[in-house]
Write a protein that holds these residues in place. Sequence first.
Motif, mmCIF file in Angstrom:
data_model
loop_
_atom_site.group_PDB
_atom_site.id
_atom_site.type_symbol
_atom_site.label_atom_id
_atom_site.label_comp_id
_atom_site.label_asym_id
_atom_site.label_seq_id
_atom_site.Cartn_x
_atom_site.Cartn_y
_atom_site.Cartn_z
ATOM 1 N N HIS A 225 -32.896 76.135 -23.626
ATOM 2 C CA HIS A 225 -34.106 76.212 -22.644
ATOM 3 C C HIS A 225 -34.627 74.814 -22.500
ATOM 4 O O HIS A 225 -35.563 74.487 -23.513
ATOM 5 C CB HIS A 225 -35.106 77.297 -22.849
ATOM 6 N N LEU A 226 -34.688 74.266 -21.260
ATOM 7 C CA LEU A 226 -35.144 72.707 -21.103
ATOM 8 C C LEU A 226 -36.710 72.793 -20.645
ATOM 9 O O LEU A 226 -37.393 71.585 -20.822
ATOM 10 C CB LEU A 226 -34.425 71.923 -20.371
ATOM 11 N N GLY A 227 -37.079 73.708 -19.922
ATOM 12 C CA GLY A 227 -38.149 73.628 -19.427
ATOM 13 C C GLY A 227 -38.123 74.610 -18.125
ATOM 14 O O GLY A 227 -37.379 75.496 -17.802
ATOM 15 N N PRO A 228 -38.965 74.051 -17.069
ATOM 16 C CA PRO A 228 -39.153 75.027 -15.815
ATOM 17 C C PRO A 228 -37.907 74.853 -15.075
ATOM 18 O O PRO A 228 -37.106 73.856 -15.100
ATOM 19 C CB PRO A 228 -40.341 74.369 -14.846
ATOM 20 N N VAL A 229 -37.832 75.689 -13.851
ATOM 21 C CA VAL A 229 -36.613 75.759 -12.927
ATOM 22 C C VAL A 229 -36.598 74.258 -12.311
ATOM 23 O O VAL A 229 -37.405 73.584 -12.101
ATOM 24 C CB VAL A 229 -37.027 76.790 -12.052
ATOM 25 N N GLY A 230 -35.316 73.967 -12.245
ATOM 26 C CA GLY A 230 -35.041 72.675 -11.783
ATOM 27 C C GLY A 230 -34.542 71.794 -13.009
ATOM 28 O O GLY A 230 -33.767 70.658 -12.859
ATOM 29 N N ASP A 231 -35.086 71.708 -14.220
ATOM 30 C CA ASP A 231 -34.846 70.929 -15.223
ATOM 31 C C ASP A 231 -33.275 71.230 -15.609
ATOM 32 O O ASP A 231 -32.783 69.989 -16.233
ATOM 33 C CB ASP A 231 -35.888 71.158 -16.546
ATOM 34 N N VAL B 10 -30.797 75.335 -19.323
ATOM 35 C CA VAL B 10 -31.507 76.026 -18.568
ATOM 36 C C VAL B 10 -32.971 75.745 -18.251
ATOM 37 O O VAL B 10 -33.764 75.263 -19.023
ATOM 38 C CB VAL B 10 -31.477 77.539 -19.316
ATOM 39 N N GLY B 11 -33.250 75.753 -16.787
ATOM 40 C CA GLY B 11 -34.613 75.629 -16.276
ATOM 41 C C GLY B 11 -34.983 76.887 -15.883
ATOM 42 O O GLY B 11 -34.473 77.685 -14.975
ATOM 43 N N ALA B 12 -36.194 77.402 -16.224
ATOM 44 C CA ALA B 12 -36.587 78.777 -15.983
ATOM 45 C C ALA B 12 -38.154 78.862 -16.728
ATOM 46 O O ALA B 12 -38.243 78.164 -17.718
ATOM 47 C CB ALA B 12 -35.680 79.757 -16.498
ATOM 48 N N ALA B 13 -38.821 79.723 -16.214
ATOM 49 C CA ALA B 13 -40.234 80.055 -16.728
ATOM 50 C C ALA B 13 -39.836 80.989 -18.033
ATOM 51 O O ALA B 13 -38.609 81.465 -18.332
ATOM 52 C CB ALA B 13 -40.908 81.172 -15.856
ATOM 53 N N PRO B 14 -40.586 80.663 -19.016
ATOM 54 C CA PRO B 14 -40.350 81.330 -20.504
ATOM 55 C C PRO B 14 -39.853 82.860 -20.240
ATOM 56 O O PRO B 14 -38.934 83.255 -21.067
ATOM 57 C CB PRO B 14 -41.561 81.055 -21.204
ATOM 58 N N GLU B 15 -40.680 83.674 -19.537
ATOM 59 C CA GLU B 15 -40.380 85.191 -19.533
ATOM 60 C C GLU B 15 -39.094 85.237 -18.733
ATOM 61 O O GLU B 15 -38.230 86.147 -19.059
ATOM 62 C CB GLU B 15 -41.339 85.738 -18.782
ATOM 63 N N ASP C 134 -31.844 77.754 -13.077
ATOM 64 C CA ASP C 134 -30.883 77.081 -13.139
ATOM 65 C C ASP C 134 -30.282 76.901 -14.503
ATOM 66 O O ASP C 134 -30.844 76.703 -15.533
ATOM 67 C CB ASP C 134 -31.217 75.691 -12.355
ATOM 68 N N ALA C 135 -28.811 77.126 -14.590
ATOM 69 C CA ALA C 135 -28.275 77.276 -15.948
ATOM 70 C C ALA C 135 -26.870 76.610 -15.930
ATOM 71 O O ALA C 135 -26.018 76.990 -15.917
ATOM 72 C CB ALA C 135 -28.180 78.674 -16.349
ATOM 73 N N PRO C 136 -26.824 75.294 -15.469
ATOM 74 C CA PRO C 136 -25.489 74.823 -15.357
ATOM 75 C C PRO C 136 -24.762 74.680 -16.735
ATOM 76 O O PRO C 136 -25.260 74.651 -17.708
ATOM 77 C CB PRO C 136 -25.845 73.071 -14.772
ATOM 78 N N LEU C 137 -23.335 74.330 -16.716
ATOM 79 C CA LEU C 137 -22.508 74.601 -17.537
ATOM 80 C C LEU C 137 -21.915 73.330 -18.296
ATOM 81 O O LEU C 137 -21.918 72.290 -17.622
ATOM 82 C CB LEU C 137 -21.374 75.436 -17.162
ATOM 83 N N GLY C 138 -21.736 73.542 -19.499
ATOM 84 C CA GLY C 138 -20.978 72.462 -20.292
ATOM 85 C C GLY C 138 -19.890 73.036 -20.799
ATOM 86 O O GLY C 138 -19.946 73.923 -21.405
ATOM 87 N N GLY C 139 -18.439 72.464 -20.612
ATOM 88 C CA GLY C 139 -17.455 72.903 -21.116
ATOM 89 C C GLY C 139 -16.261 73.032 -20.161
ATOM 90 O O GLY C 139 -16.341 72.572 -19.061
ATOM 91 N N THR C 140 -15.265 73.666 -20.462
ATOM 92 C CA THR C 140 -13.890 73.791 -19.823
ATOM 93 C C THR C 140 -13.743 75.351 -19.417
ATOM 94 O O THR C 140 -14.230 76.310 -19.995
ATOM 95 C CB THR C 140 -12.571 73.590 -20.771
ATOM 96 N N PRO C 141 -12.729 75.402 -18.529
ATOM 97 C CA PRO C 141 -12.295 76.868 -17.994
ATOM 98 C C PRO C 141 -11.758 77.746 -19.319
ATOM 99 O O PRO C 141 -12.069 78.951 -19.533
ATOM 100 C CB PRO C 141 -11.168 76.653 -17.343
ATOM 101 N N ALA C 142 -11.172 77.160 -20.039
ATOM 102 C CA ALA C 142 -10.666 77.760 -21.437
ATOM 103 C C ALA C 142 -11.790 78.046 -22.302
ATOM 104 O O ALA C 142 -11.681 79.182 -22.830
ATOM 105 C CB ALA C 142 -9.847 76.616 -22.277
ATOM 106 N N GLN C 143 -12.909 77.407 -22.284
ATOM 107 C CA GLN C 143 -14.143 77.882 -23.124
ATOM 108 C C GLN C 143 -14.904 78.814 -22.421
ATOM 109 O O GLN C 143 -15.470 79.745 -22.979
ATOM 110 C CB GLN C 143 -14.914 76.506 -23.301
ATOM 111 N N ALA C 144 -14.531 78.865 -20.934
ATOM 112 C CA ALA C 144 -15.292 80.116 -20.451
ATOM 113 C C ALA C 144 -14.605 81.345 -20.676
ATOM 114 O O ALA C 144 -15.265 82.381 -21.023
ATOM 115 C CB ALA C 144 -15.251 79.547 -18.882
ATOM 116 N N GLU C 145 -13.349 81.097 -20.782
ATOM 117 C CA GLU C 145 -12.561 82.474 -21.184
ATOM 118 C C GLU C 145 -12.788 82.874 -22.588
ATOM 119 O O GLU C 145 -12.998 84.157 -22.567
ATOM 120 C CB GLU C 145 -11.051 82.459 -20.864
#
Length: 300
Positions: A164-170, A141-146, A122-133
């Motif tokens: 990278h915050l920690g495992p999936v869900g974080d 990001v929540g994910a296993a290290p690999e 899971d990698a939710p976003l911070g920012g605006t559509p302009a910053q996405a562009e």
Amino acid sequence: MTDKDRIGFIGVGYMGHGMAKNIVEKGWPLTIMGHRNREPVEDLLKRGASEAKSPRELAEKSDIIFICVTGTPQVEDLMRRSDGILAGAHEGLVVVDTSTAVPDSTVALAAELEAKGGAMADAPLGGTPAQAETGELSAMVGAAPEVYARIEPVIRAWAARSVHLGPVGDGHKMKLLNNFVSLGYGALYAEALAVARKVGITPETFDSVLSGSRMDCGFYQTFMEYTLSGNREAHKFTLRNAHKDLRYLAAMANEAGIANHIGSAAKNAFAYAEGIGRGDDYVPFLADIIAEANGMKGKG
């Protein structure tokens, strides 16, 4: 030929178009799934992307999939429906959910994908559509290290900052906390502006004190841009989505056994806005809605 992972992308709307544009322009093979608004799809196809007709087809053609949709019901449908991502999952597939979603659902979906040889992040976003562009979003990001090591280069195509915050869900846990703070600001600003107007303090006077002070921040600036100049596009995040995110925060707090008094008050401000039919307006319009509820005319 390229040795880069094949990237799939679902949800090329306000945020997703810019993210997908940066991925394809920075050299990754990109497949997107059709969107109800064809304009961003056609733009990405012109830039070199290809199109899949279903989540299953997208999964079969991808090594890493990014999902950027409204929330948990949409993610669960994309994953679990008969022609969904799980139906086309294969060994080594990574699915990255960049939506704002319920953490427990993310963990459950990760287990289902793992059973098919894949992995979820899971990698939710911070920012605006302009910053996405411009490729200047942030990702929590929540994910296993690999898994994180594998997806980080692609995230860096559209994010200036990835943590990278920690495992999936974080990632989704932190995103809900982040949005609790930011949307709490929004509810506070709206009510403060209504009180200010009622006692004879103009928005310009209000801003002359807060702007540039310790109370200032990026969220304040985009919120106030609508109030001060009438720029309706300054902060393109709907009141409906804000209400949804604070409902998710409330559910997480309830599950944790935490009294969430301020979160409930903020949620109710956005619930009211959606309840009176203003859900498609953007967050800064809440200042008008609170003013109108107190007998003052707003702009929106």
